[in-house]
Design a protein around this motif. Sequence first.
Motif, PDB file in Angstrom:
ATOM      1  N   GLY A  25      -7.316 -10.948   6.848  1.00 43.29           N
ATOM      2  CA  GLY A  25      -6.459 -10.127   5.938  1.00 43.29           C
ATOM      3  C   GLY A  25      -6.344  -8.603   6.676  1.00 43.29           C
ATOM      4  N   VAL A  26      -5.498  -7.774   5.979  1.00 42.27           N
ATOM      5  CA  VAL A  26      -5.478  -6.477   6.463  1.00 42.27           C
ATOM      6  C   VAL A  26      -6.006  -5.449   5.306  1.00 42.27           C
ATOM      7  N   GLN A  27      -6.558  -4.589   5.647  1.00 41.49           N
ATOM      8  CA  GLN A  27      -6.889  -3.492   4.634  1.00 41.49           C
ATOM      9  C   GLN A  27      -6.198  -2.141   5.087  1.00 41.49           C
ATOM     10  N   LEU A  28      -5.290  -1.635   3.930  1.00 39.20           N
ATOM     11  CA  LEU A  28      -4.398  -0.428   4.320  1.00 39.20           C
ATOM     12  C   LEU A  28      -4.829   0.782   3.470  1.00 39.20           C
ATOM     13  N   GLY A  29      -6.150   0.823   2.932  1.00 40.75           N
ATOM     14  CA  GLY A  29      -6.675   1.885   2.371  1.00 40.75           C
ATOM     15  C   GLY A  29      -7.876   1.632   1.403  1.00 40.75           C
ATOM     16  N   ALA A  30      -8.509   2.780   1.061  1.00 38.77           N
ATOM     17  CA  ALA A  30      -9.241   2.577   0.095  1.00 38.77           C
ATOM     18  C   ALA A  30      -8.938   3.925  -0.901  1.00 38.77           C
ATOM     19  N   GLN A  42       3.067  -0.375  -3.554  1.00 38.62           N
ATOM     20  CA  GLN A  42       4.522  -0.093  -3.548  1.00 38.62           C
ATOM     21  C   GLN A  42       4.974   0.678  -2.684  1.00 38.62           C
ATOM     22  N   GLN A  43       4.419   1.723  -2.335  1.00 37.24           N
ATOM     23  CA  GLN A  43       5.114   2.606  -1.407  1.00 37.24           C
ATOM     24  C   GLN A  43       5.202   2.126   0.074  1.00 37.24           C
ATOM     25  N   LEU A  44       3.900   1.411   0.595  1.00 33.97           N
ATOM     26  CA  LEU A  44       3.920   0.883   1.636  1.00 33.97           C
ATOM     27  C   LEU A  44       4.939  -0.457   1.903  1.00 33.97           C
ATOM     28  N   SER A  45       4.865  -1.021   0.808  1.00 34.46           N
ATOM     29  CA  SER A  45       5.958  -2.509   1.077  1.00 34.46           C
ATOM     30  C   SER A  45       7.158  -2.111   0.999  1.00 34.46           C
ATOM     31  N   PRO A  61     -12.709  -3.948  -5.422  1.00 32.74           N
ATOM     32  CA  PRO A  61     -13.662  -2.941  -5.859  1.00 32.74           C
ATOM     33  C   PRO A  61     -14.782  -3.113  -4.856  1.00 32.74           C
ATOM     34  N   ALA A  62     -15.554  -1.732  -4.571  1.00 36.48           N
ATOM     35  CA  ALA A  62     -16.407  -1.901  -3.678  1.00 36.48           C
ATOM     36  C   ALA A  62     -17.348  -0.739  -4.062  1.00 36.48           C
ATOM     37  N   ASP A  63     -18.729  -1.045  -4.210  1.00 39.06           N
ATOM     38  CA  ASP A  63     -19.558   0.145  -4.710  1.00 39.06           C
ATOM     39  C   ASP A  63     -20.090   0.763  -3.114  1.00 39.06           C
ATOM     40  N   THR A  64     -20.145   2.044  -2.929  1.00 33.53           N
ATOM     41  CA  THR A  64     -20.568   2.544  -1.989  1.00 33.53           C
ATOM     42  C   THR A  64     -21.603   3.519  -2.182  1.00 33.53           C
ATOM     43  N   ALA A  65     -21.778   4.452  -1.064  1.00 30.48           N
ATOM     44  CA  ALA A  65     -22.940   5.686  -1.409  1.00 30.48           C
ATOM     45  C   ALA A  65     -22.159   6.549  -2.211  1.00 30.48           C
ATOM     46  N   ALA A  66     -20.841   6.719  -1.718  1.00 28.42           N
ATOM     47  CA  ALA A  66     -19.885   7.896  -2.685  1.00 28.42           C
ATOM     48  C   ALA A  66     -19.400   7.475  -4.129  1.00 28.42           C
ATOM     49  N   GLY A  67     -19.811   6.156  -4.272  1.00 27.39           N
ATOM     50  CA  GLY A  67     -19.236   5.783  -5.449  1.00 27.39           C
ATOM     51  C   GLY A  67     -18.385   4.426  -5.278  1.00 27.39           C
ATOM     52  N   ARG A  68     -17.665   4.284  -6.336  1.00 31.94           N
ATOM     53  CA  ARG A  68     -16.880   2.878  -6.621  1.00 31.94           C
ATOM     54  C   ARG A  68     -15.510   3.217  -5.692  1.00 31.94           C
ATOM     55  N   LEU A  69     -15.109   2.501  -4.944  1.00 28.64           N
ATOM     56  CA  LEU A  69     -13.789   2.416  -4.310  1.00 28.64           C
ATOM     57  C   LEU A  69     -13.088   1.265  -4.547  1.00 28.64           C
ATOM     58  N   TYR A  70     -11.711   1.272  -4.348  1.00 28.01           N
ATOM     59  CA  TYR A  70     -10.921   0.131  -4.602  1.00 28.01           C
ATOM     60  C   TYR A  70     -10.041  -0.051  -3.440  1.00 28.01           C
ATOM     61  N   ARG A  71     -10.477  -1.085  -2.595  1.00 32.42           N
ATOM     62  CA  ARG A  71      -9.760  -1.352  -1.345  1.00 32.42           C
ATOM     63  C   ARG A  71      -8.395  -2.207  -1.583  1.00 32.42           C
ATOM     64  N   LEU A  72      -7.488  -1.670  -0.897  1.00 33.47           N
ATOM     65  CA  LEU A  72      -6.083  -2.360  -0.854  1.00 33.47           C
ATOM     66  C   LEU A  72      -6.108  -3.187   0.499  1.00 33.47           C
ATOM     67  N   ALA A  90      -0.197   0.652  13.174  1.00 27.29           N
ATOM     68  CA  ALA A  90      -0.702   1.759  13.709  1.00 27.29           C
ATOM     69  C   ALA A  90       0.497   2.455  14.485  1.00 27.29           C
ATOM     70  N   ARG A  91       1.459   1.813  15.123  1.00 29.40           N
ATOM     71  CA  ARG A  91       2.458   2.239  15.952  1.00 29.40           C
ATOM     72  C   ARG A  91       3.307   3.198  15.058  1.00 29.40           C
ATOM     73  N   GLN A  92       3.284   3.094  13.779  1.00 30.44           N
ATOM     74  CA  GLN A  92       4.328   3.987  12.904  1.00 30.44           C
ATOM     75  C   GLN A  92       3.183   5.003  12.200  1.00 30.44           C
ATOM     76  N   SER A  93       2.014   5.124  12.727  1.00 29.19           N
ATOM     77  CA  SER A  93       0.956   5.955  12.070  1.00 29.19           C
ATOM     78  C   SER A  93       0.425   5.849  10.599  1.00 29.19           C
ATOM     79  N   GLN A  94       0.277   4.288  10.219  1.00 30.43           N
ATOM     80  CA  GLN A  94      -0.136   3.980   9.081  1.00 30.43           C
ATOM     81  C   GLN A  94      -1.304   3.216   9.477  1.00 30.43           C
ATOM     82  N   SER A  95      -2.524   3.748   8.815  1.00 29.21           N
ATOM     83  CA  SER A  95      -4.003   3.016   8.914  1.00 29.21           C
ATOM     84  C   SER A  95      -4.045   1.730   8.502  1.00 29.21           C
ATOM     85  N   CYS A  96      -4.616   0.669   9.364  1.00 27.79           N
ATOM     86  CA  CYS A  96      -4.798  -0.442   8.944  1.00 27.79           C
ATOM     87  C   CYS A  96      -5.788  -1.133   9.616  1.00 27.79           C
TER      88      CYS A  96
END
Length: 108
Positions: A25-30, A42-45, A61-72, A90-96
């Motif tokens: 898969g791909v992860q586009l952010g947390a 919605q924005q990325l698509s 959802p993912a529990d981390t040391a910094a608290g709960r994050l939601y991975r897209l 990445a070539r278009q400056s979007q993290s993935c």
Amino acid sequence: SACRFVSRTAAASSSPSSSELNGFGVQLGAFGNADAAKRQWQQLSSRFPAQLNTLTPRVVPADTAAGRLYRLQAHVGEESRARAICGELARQSQSCIVVLPRRADANR
């Protein structure tokens, strides 16, 4: 077109297919909350329709040391396709990042 988001609860109640367990898969952010992750999809698509329109997003959802994050994330299938999508973004400056397949026994 409508986007479908799968929560961890919904995913647990319906068994993922073997292709989802074995595929990349791909992860586009947390994000700090699930709604922010959904808004980002919605924005990325809209911004990257060629790379993302055929994918189904899910918020994990993912529990981390910094608290709960939601991975897209979105299931892609083949590793080469996941790497190609991340490379194009990445070539278009979007993290993935490429998400490795989940193991069937990961929740044991």
